[in-house]
Design an enzyme around this catalytic site. Structure first.
Site, short mmCIF file in Angstrom:
data_model
loop_
_atom_site.label_atom_id
_atom_site.label_comp_id
_atom_site.label_asym_id
_atom_site.label_seq_id
_atom_site.Cartn_x
_atom_site.Cartn_y
_atom_site.Cartn_z
CE LYS A 222 -2.07 -1.18 3.87
NZ LYS A 222 -1.40 -2.49 4.15
NE ARG B 143 -4.99 -1.14 9.75
CZ ARG B 143 -3.87 -0.86 9.08
NH1 ARG B 143 -3.77 0.21 8.35
NH2 ARG B 143 -2.86 -1.67 9.19
NE ARG C 3 7.57 -2.32 6.32
CZ ARG C 3 6.24 -2.39 6.36
NH1 ARG C 3 5.53 -1.85 5.37
NH2 ARG C 3 5.62 -2.99 7.35
NE ARG D 227 5.78 -0.33 10.06
CZ ARG D 227 4.67 -0.46 9.33
NH1 ARG D 227 4.61 0.11 8.14
NH2 ARG D 227 3.63 -1.12 9.77
NE ARG E 153 1.67 -5.02 10.96
CZ ARG E 153 2.82 -4.84 10.31
NH1 ARG E 153 3.95 -5.31 10.82
NH2 ARG E 153 2.84 -4.20 9.17
P1 AP5 Z 1 4.82 -1.57 1.85
O1 AP5 Z 1 4.53 -0.77 0.65
O2 AP5 Z 1 5.51 -0.93 2.99
O3 AP5 Z 1 3.50 -2.35 2.33
P2 AP5 Z 1 2.20 -1.85 3.14
O4 AP5 Z 1 1.03 -2.50 2.51
O5 AP5 Z 1 2.21 -0.38 3.25
O6 AP5 Z 1 2.48 -2.56 4.51
P3 AP5 Z 1 2.31 -2.01 6.00
O7 AP5 Z 1 3.04 -2.99 6.88
O8 AP5 Z 1 2.70 -0.57 6.11
O9 AP5 Z 1 0.78 -2.16 6.21
P4 AP5 Z 1 0.04 -2.18 7.53
O10 AP5 Z 1 -1.35 -2.00 7.08
O11 AP5 Z 1 0.30 -3.39 8.35
O12 AP5 Z 1 0.72 -1.00 8.39
P5 AP5 Z 1 0.30 0.50 8.69
O13 AP5 Z 1 1.52 1.31 8.76
O14 AP5 Z 1 -0.80 0.92 7.81
O15 AP5 Z 1 5.68 -2.84 1.36
C1 AP5 Z 1 6.11 -3.83 2.29
C2 AP5 Z 1 7.50 -4.35 1.85
O16 AP5 Z 1 7.34 -5.05 0.62
C3 AP5 Z 1 8.52 -3.23 1.58
O17 AP5 Z 1 9.77 -3.65 2.01
C4 AP5 Z 1 8.48 -3.05 0.05
O18 AP5 Z 1 9.72 -2.61 -0.47
C5 AP5 Z 1 8.14 -4.46 -0.41
N1 AP5 Z 1 7.32 -4.47 -1.64
C6 AP5 Z 1 6.29 -3.64 -1.95
N2 AP5 Z 1 5.76 -3.96 -3.14
C7 AP5 Z 1 6.48 -5.03 -3.59
C8 AP5 Z 1 6.39 -5.84 -4.76
N3 AP5 Z 1 5.48 -5.60 -5.72
N4 AP5 Z 1 7.26 -6.87 -4.88
C9 AP5 Z 1 8.18 -7.11 -3.92
N5 AP5 Z 1 8.33 -6.39 -2.79
C10 AP5 Z 1 7.47 -5.37 -2.63
O19 AP5 Z 1 -0.31 0.36 10.17
C11 AP5 Z 1 0.54 0.04 11.25
C12 AP5 Z 1 -0.28 -0.01 12.55
O20 AP5 Z 1 -0.85 1.28 12.82
C13 AP5 Z 1 -1.48 -0.97 12.52
O21 AP5 Z 1 -1.10 -2.31 12.84
C14 AP5 Z 1 -2.37 -0.32 13.60
O22 AP5 Z 1 -1.89 -0.64 14.89
C15 AP5 Z 1 -2.17 1.16 13.36
N6 AP5 Z 1 -3.13 1.71 12.38
C16 AP5 Z 1 -2.83 2.17 11.12
N7 AP5 Z 1 -3.93 2.57 10.49
C17 AP5 Z 1 -4.97 2.38 11.36
C18 AP5 Z 1 -6.36 2.57 11.25
N8 AP5 Z 1 -6.93 3.05 10.11
N9 AP5 Z 1 -7.12 2.26 12.33
C19 AP5 Z 1 -6.58 1.78 13.47
N10 AP5 Z 1 -5.25 1.55 13.62
C20 AP5 Z 1 -4.45 1.85 12.56
MG MG Z 2 2.40 0.98 4.84
#
Ligand code: AP5
Ligand code: MG
Length: 239
Positions: free
Chosen positions: A29, A104, A144, A176, A187
């Site tokens: 994402k 979410r 990552r 992270r 997660r």
């Molecule tokens: P990346 O692009 O970083 O993936 P992502 O989908 O953004 O993954 P996240 O871990 O950030 O998602 P998440 O939803 O768990 O975390 P968030 O920060 O939103 O890519 C991942 C890796 O893969 C990278 O190394 C990249 O280089 C690689 N990659 C990407 N594309 C690729 C491809 N095509 N091929 C190969 N490699 C590839 O949330 C974190 C925490 O915050 C949550 O757990 C929760 O506690 C809280 N939170 C966030 N939003 C909310 C909400 N709306 N409500 C309540 N709590 C929330």
């Molecule tokens: Mg992310």
């Protein structure tokens, strides 16, 4: 919001509406939001990034969020909704925005739907669900590395030229705290129980496309852009 510019824009300047990027942890994402931000000139709003910024500054929200984020649990809906409302009130969202990792929960989705419906200048949202096989996600998460300015690397698929150093600004890359295997498992459970219903909510609304995230980054970007072009001409938009 999303008013069309007066100068002749390139074809891809027009978006069908604010873009929601949905999907499990590690599907890409953030990576894809940054590509779309560069292509369309609209901001990425990542609730995860905003929460992490609050955690590193030690704000009251950050102190509350840290314990939950570190366990792979969600931060309460009302706090996250308020955070999003504050961000959407900023003028750079007028030509559109990309929501990354929000909504979410079904509560967040219905809150967002009502919030945007109250603004007569906002187009309906379009939702892109990125799908990647479960087995590939753990490797993406544990590999990552991120720079303090938010650039995303991966030790397996997208390593920096010098290990541990950002190619763009030479800063040290970090991992992270929630990118460990046990927290990833939590997660994923949170995603299945609370966020999968959000994907279904937007699928039923029709302004929705699913994209295969198990391909090289540039191909995923091209697939999302193709989906956005289809959604722009789709009758389900009702605009
Ligand atoms: P990346 O692009 O970083 O993936 P992502 O989908 O953004 O993954 P996240 O871990 O950030 O998602 P998440 O939803 O768990 O975390 P968030 O920060 O939103 O890519 C991942 C890796 O893969 C990278 O190394 C990249 O280089 C690689 N990659 C990407 N594309 C690729 C491809 N095509 N091929 C190969 N490699 C590839 O949330 C974190 C925490 O915050 C949550 O757990 C929760 O506690 C809280 N939170 C966030 N939003 C909310 C909400 N709306 N409500 C309540 N709590 C929330
Ligand atoms: Mg992310």
């Amino acid at each position: 919001m999303l008013t069309e510019p007066t100068t002749a824009p390139a074809e891809k300047d027009f978006l069908p509406g604010p873009v929601l990027l949905l999907g499990a942890p590690g599907v890409g994402k953030g990576t894809q939001a940054k590509a779309l931000m560069a292509a369309y000139g609209i901001p990425q709003i990542s609730t995860g990034d905003i929460l992490r910024a609050n955690i590193s500054k030690g704000t009251p929200l950050g102190k509350l969020a840290k314990a939950l984020v570190d366990k792979g649990k969600l931060v309460p809906d009302d706090l996250v909704n308020q955070m999003v409302a504050d961000r959407l009130s900023q003028p750079d969202t007028r030509r559109g925005f990309i929501l990354d990792g929000y909504p979410r929960t079904l509560n967040q989705a219905t809150w967002l739907d009502a919030y945007l419906a109250a603004d007569p200048y906002t187009l309906p949202v379009v939702a892109i669900s990125i799908v990647v096989e479960y087995e590939h996600l753990l490797r993406r998460i544990t590999g990552r590395r991120i720079s303090p300015s938010g650039r995303i690397y991966n030790t397996y698929s997208n390593p920096p030229a010098v290990p541990g150093i950002c190619d763009e600004d030479g800063t040290a890359l970090v991992q992270r705290p929630d990118d460990s295997e046990p927290v990833f498992v939590e997660r994923m459970k949170t995603f299945e129980s609370q966020t999968a219903p959000v994907v279904e909510h937007y699928r039923k609304q029709g302004r929705f496309e699913e994209v295969d995230g198990d391909q090289p980054v540039e191909q995923v970007t091209a697939a999302i852009e193709a989906a956005l072009r289809r959604l722009r001409t789709s009758k389900t938009l009702n605009i």
